[in-house]
Design a protein around this motif. Structure first.
Motif, PDB file in Angstrom:
ATOM      1  N   LYS A   1       0.967  -1.256   0.059  1.00 42.48           N
ATOM      2  CA  LYS A   1       0.044  -0.079   0.052  1.00 42.48           C
ATOM      3  C   LYS A   1       0.806   1.365   0.026  1.00 42.48           C
ATOM      4  N   MET A   2       2.078   1.303   0.820  1.00 40.65           N
ATOM      5  CA  MET A   2       3.024   2.278   0.860  1.00 40.65           C
ATOM      6  C   MET A   2       3.449   2.614  -0.629  1.00 40.65           C
ATOM      7  N   ARG A   3       3.800   1.499  -0.983  1.00 39.62           N
ATOM      8  CA  ARG A   3       4.637   1.563  -2.406  1.00 39.62           C
ATOM      9  C   ARG A   3       3.729   2.228  -3.573  1.00 39.62           C
ATOM     10  N   GLU A   4       2.440   1.822  -3.737  1.00 37.32           N
ATOM     11  CA  GLU A   4       1.431   2.248  -4.195  1.00 37.32           C
ATOM     12  C   GLU A   4       0.974   3.566  -4.282  1.00 37.32           C
ATOM     13  N   LYS A   5       0.905   4.380  -3.098  1.00 35.04           N
ATOM     14  CA  LYS A   5       0.916   5.435  -2.535  1.00 35.04           C
ATOM     15  C   LYS A   5       2.086   6.373  -3.065  1.00 35.04           C
ATOM     16  N   ALA A   6       3.319   5.762  -3.100  1.00 38.77           N
ATOM     17  CA  ALA A   6       4.410   6.594  -3.511  1.00 38.77           C
ATOM     18  C   ALA A   6       4.446   6.784  -5.061  1.00 38.77           C
ATOM     19  N   ILE A   7       4.121   5.644  -5.608  1.00 42.77           N
ATOM     20  CA  ILE A   7       4.192   5.691  -7.170  1.00 42.77           C
ATOM     21  C   ILE A   7       3.102   6.713  -7.476  1.00 42.77           C
ATOM     22  N   GLY A   8       1.938   6.706  -7.005  1.00 41.92           N
ATOM     23  CA  GLY A   8       0.926   7.516  -7.174  1.00 41.92           C
ATOM     24  C   GLY A   8       1.175   9.093  -7.018  1.00 41.92           C
ATOM     25  N   LEU A   9       2.100   9.403  -5.711  1.00 41.25           N
ATOM     26  CA  LEU A   9       2.715  10.837  -5.604  1.00 41.25           C
ATOM     27  C   LEU A   9       3.555  11.065  -6.578  1.00 41.25           C
ATOM     28  N   LEU A  10       4.544  10.197  -7.109  1.00 36.98           N
ATOM     29  CA  LEU A  10       5.666  10.361  -7.735  1.00 36.98           C
ATOM     30  C   LEU A  10       5.083  11.020  -9.286  1.00 36.98           C
ATOM     31  N   GLU A  11       4.009  10.020  -9.532  1.00 36.85           N
ATOM     32  CA  GLU A  11       3.309  10.491 -10.737  1.00 36.85           C
ATOM     33  C   GLU A  11       2.429  12.067 -10.794  1.00 36.85           C
ATOM     34  N   GLU A  12       1.671  11.948  -9.731  1.00 34.68           N
ATOM     35  CA  GLU A  12       1.121  13.397  -9.592  1.00 34.68           C
ATOM     36  C   GLU A  12       1.937  14.670  -9.748  1.00 34.68           C
ATOM     37  N   LEU A  13       3.257  14.371  -9.107  1.00 28.65           N
ATOM     38  CA  LEU A  13       4.212  15.574  -9.219  1.00 28.65           C
ATOM     39  C   LEU A  13       5.087  15.384 -10.342  1.00 28.65           C
ATOM     40  N   HIS A  14       4.864  14.428 -11.288  1.00 28.26           N
ATOM     41  CA  HIS A  14       5.658  14.563 -12.676  1.00 28.26           C
ATOM     42  C   HIS A  14       7.031  14.012 -12.260  1.00 28.26           C
ATOM     43  N   CYS A  15       7.053  13.110 -11.276  1.00 29.12           N
ATOM     44  CA  CYS A  15       8.461  12.660 -11.088  1.00 29.12           C
ATOM     45  C   CYS A  15       8.782  11.248 -11.497  1.00 29.12           C
ATOM     46  N   LEU A  16       7.792  10.569 -11.998  1.00 28.10           N
ATOM     47  CA  LEU A  16       7.743   9.116 -12.121  1.00 28.10           C
ATOM     48  C   LEU A  16       8.871   8.748 -13.101  1.00 28.10           C
ATOM     49  N   PRO A  17       9.268   9.658 -14.362  1.00 33.86           N
ATOM     50  CA  PRO A  17      10.156   9.135 -15.148  1.00 33.86           C
ATOM     51  C   PRO A  17      11.605   9.090 -14.599  1.00 33.86           C
ATOM     52  N   TYR A  18      11.864   9.652 -13.185  1.00 30.28           N
ATOM     53  CA  TYR A  18      12.947   9.640 -12.660  1.00 30.28           C
ATOM     54  C   TYR A  18      12.916   8.796 -11.254  1.00 30.28           C
ATOM     55  N   ALA A  19      11.983   8.059 -11.373  1.00 29.52           N
ATOM     56  CA  ALA A  19      11.705   7.546  -9.778  1.00 29.52           C
ATOM     57  C   ALA A  19      12.950   6.321  -9.520  1.00 29.52           C
ATOM     58  N   ASP A  20      13.525   5.967 -10.549  1.00 31.12           N
ATOM     59  CA  ASP A  20      14.678   4.833 -10.126  1.00 31.12           C
ATOM     60  C   ASP A  20      16.144   5.504 -10.102  1.00 31.12           C
ATOM     61  N   ARG A  21      16.119   6.779 -10.596  1.00 28.73           N
ATOM     62  CA  ARG A  21      17.305   7.397 -10.561  1.00 28.73           C
ATOM     63  C   ARG A  21      18.043   7.716  -9.299  1.00 28.73           C
ATOM     64  N   ALA A  22      19.285   7.709  -9.088  1.00 32.14           N
ATOM     65  CA  ALA A  22      19.849   8.158  -7.691  1.00 32.14           C
ATOM     66  C   ALA A  22      19.670   9.680  -7.535  1.00 32.14           C
ATOM     67  N   TYR A  23      19.366   9.684  -6.059  1.00 32.04           N
ATOM     68  CA  TYR A  23      19.057  11.096  -5.903  1.00 32.04           C
ATOM     69  C   TYR A  23      20.173  12.339  -6.027  1.00 32.04           C
ATOM     70  N   GLU A  24      21.389  11.790  -6.020  1.00 30.36           N
ATOM     71  CA  GLU A  24      22.548  12.954  -6.532  1.00 30.36           C
ATOM     72  C   GLU A  24      22.598  13.288  -7.883  1.00 30.36           C
ATOM     73  N   THR A  25      21.730  12.386  -8.877  1.00 29.61           N
ATOM     74  CA  THR A  25      21.937  12.706 -10.052  1.00 29.61           C
ATOM     75  C   THR A  25      20.685  13.374 -10.461  1.00 29.61           C
ATOM     76  N   LEU A  26      19.682  14.015  -9.739  1.00 34.68           N
ATOM     77  CA  LEU A  26      18.554  14.744  -9.943  1.00 34.68           C
ATOM     78  C   LEU A  26      19.017  16.224  -9.805  1.00 34.68           C
ATOM     79  N   SER A  27      18.182  17.046 -10.792  1.00 36.24           N
ATOM     80  CA  SER A  27      18.530  18.400 -10.620  1.00 36.24           C
ATOM     81  C   SER A  27      17.681  18.921  -9.416  1.00 36.24           C
ATOM     82  N   GLN A  28      18.031  20.249  -9.070  1.00 34.49           N
ATOM     83  CA  GLN A  28      17.445  20.759  -7.949  1.00 34.49           C
ATOM     84  C   GLN A  28      15.876  20.949  -7.776  1.00 34.49           C
ATOM     85  N   GLY A  29      15.538  21.420  -9.100  1.00 33.21           N
ATOM     86  CA  GLY A  29      13.940  21.324  -9.110  1.00 33.21           C
ATOM     87  C   GLY A  29      13.479  19.873  -8.943  1.00 33.21           C
ATOM     88  N   GLU A  30      14.229  18.883  -9.584  1.00 32.26           N
ATOM     89  CA  GLU A  30      13.528  17.171  -9.560  1.00 32.26           C
ATOM     90  C   GLU A  30      13.763  17.199  -7.976  1.00 32.26           C
TER      91      GLU A  30
END
Length: 260
Positions: free
Chosen positions: A119-148
């Motif tokens: 249930k937590m995983r499903e909720k996290a995926i839903g929030l990532l999708e809602e905030l347009h973060c799903l395309p980089y969900a599996d990327r390491a945090y250090e590789t993300l831009s400041q905005g991401e």
């Protein structure tokens, strides 16, 4: 009406200096506020108090039905408050994925040490999708831009269904496009049926969205004025706040500020 924040005659002394003085501030549920002031106005000290890192030297503080000095606070209170800031970014493990960062919000932990439920995983995926973060969900945090990173932190904050979401100058270091994408995401959050009360901290009027109906102006550790945002963002009010002549212009319900 449910009160989210209630400060009465609150003052704070640190290292022999008064940081905040005579703060009176009430925020009701479903009101979204801006805390606006220049650097050094006392915004950070006020936020630290709301999150129970500081306790008032004088006056009374009540946040989410917790009375400072009477109720047990700290961890229980902070579990009900979502906090997003550029400073918070530095605390996470660089190799953790965006998905793991969001999931950690369910446990209010830095890092993921417990096994999340499906249930937590499903909720996290839903929030990532809602905030347009799903395309980089599996990327390491250090590789993300400041905005991401900031959008990921908003998703993380929403994992625990907070009653209060504090955004402490979240656009620091963002370019124009990343800033507007972040602000768009905040606008979408306010449309959710479970949207928390938002408190947006800034010293840039152009970031103040129409969804922020109320504004508190802070100056030198004191409330300069507070009320409806349109009343606070006037030429006369801000000229007095800054002690110089400034002018506000409006376009698409967004303000810009210039010095006359």
């Amino acid at each position: 009406m449910t009160t989210i924040i209630e400060l009465n005659q609150v003052s704070l002394k640190r290292n022999g200096q008064w940081i905040l003085q005579n703060i009176n501030w009430h925020i009701n549920k479903h009101e979204n506020w801006v805390l606006y002031g220049l650097n050094g106005a006392g915004k950070t000290a006020l936020l630290n108090m709301l999150c129970a890192y500081y306790f008032p030297t004088e006056g009374s503080v009540k946040v989410l039905d917790k009375v400072f000095g009477r109720d047990y606070l700290a961890e229980k209170l902070r579990q009900k408050i979502g906090l997003v800031s550029s400073k918070l970014q530095q605390k996470f493990y660089p190799s953790d994925s965006a998905f793991e960062i969001v999931l950690s919000g369910a446990f209010a932990s830095i890092g993921l040490y417990e096994k999340p439920t499906e249930k937590m995983r499903e909720k996290a995926i839903g929030l990532l999708e809602e905030l347009h973060c799903l395309p980089y969900a599996d990327r390491a945090y250090e590789t993300l831009s400041q905005g991401e990173r900031q959008r990921v932190l908003i998703a993380r904050a929403l994992m625990a269904d907070p009653e209060l979401l504090i955004l402490d100058e979240p656009t620091t270091g963002l370019d124009f496009l990343a800033r507007e994408q972040l602000l768009d995401a905040l606008s979408q959050i306010t449309k959710r049926s479970t949207s928390p009360t938002l408190l947006y901290v800034t010293h840039h009027v152009e970031e103040i969205l129409p969804v922020f109906t109320h504004t508190l102006l802070l100056k030198k550790g004191q409330v300069f004025d507070s009320g409806h945002t349109l009343d606070m963002l006037s030429n006369e009010k801000l000229s007095e706040l800054f002690e110089c002549n400034v002018a506000i212009t409006w376009e698409n319900n967004r303000a810009t500020l210039r010095k006359n």
